[in-house]
Design an enzyme around this catalytic site. Sequence first.
Site, PDB file in Angstrom:
ATOM      1  N   LYS A 128      18.050  28.148   6.125  1.00 31.23           N
ATOM      2  CA  LYS A 128      18.276  26.702   6.282  1.00 31.23           C
ATOM      3  C   LYS A 128      17.409  25.914   5.306  1.00 31.23           C
ATOM      4  CE  LYS A 128      16.445  23.866   9.193  1.00 31.23           C
ATOM      5  NZ  LYS A 128      15.945  23.147  10.391  1.00 31.23           N
ATOM      6  N   ASP A 146      21.322  22.693  11.166  1.00 31.39           N
ATOM      7  CA  ASP A 146      20.243  22.422  12.114  1.00 31.39           C
ATOM      8  C   ASP A 146      20.860  22.165  13.478  1.00 31.39           C
ATOM      9  OD1 ASP A 146      21.391  19.917  11.967  1.00 31.39           O
ATOM     10  OD2 ASP A 146      19.518  18.860  11.490  1.00 31.39           O
TER      11      ASP A 146
END
Length: 219
Positions: A128, A146
């Site tokens: 991420k 997220d």
Amino acid sequence: MNRAKLMNKKQCEDVFKKLSDMWPNAKCELLHNNHFQLLIAVVLSAQATDKSVNKALDPLLIKFPQFSAFNLVEMGEEGFLQIIRSIGLAPTKARNCFKLSQILIDKYKGEIPLEREKLEALPGVGRKTANVILNVLCGLPTMAVDTHVERLSQRIGLVAQTKDRLKIEQDLLNIVPKKYAVKAHHLLIFHGRYHCIARNPKCELCPIEPLCFKVGLKH
């Protein structure tokens, strides 16, 4: 949920057109003045809010606008910990930030390597984080999944319900229209952060409400 119950390409394009109109200024909200500061901020934002990271780093960046890997190493792990103590998992994050700063100095002269494999090899940097860096600094159409992106993409009906964030990322990359690909995860984050919140989403004021599948919501 099977594929038949998900949005088609046309519906998806309509959703991102409306989100783009609603959030024209959607972007990374982590404060930073250089590449290193962005990397540190994204590492610190894991399991924490952007707001809490900005609050912790703001005094530091005001005092040292070009704060770098060299500055962090000079400050030391304990010194940096004192600055970020208010952020969740601060001791671990301070350790990772100190280690990655040392690696950046030793291997890359303090610069940030803009390649996924090299980024993900740094302490505290996962997929991420690498996606955010490559998107913001390189303008690549990556999808940083997220909590907001995970919740919203499934609630709207863009992707199938799953806890597998890599699958969500891959499914979104497959369905998001190319012209929105670079900005897509910012649009989803802004909509999830400020409008389609986890509890009591503002459906009655939402421009994509007619298209939304409202998965997991009481109709």
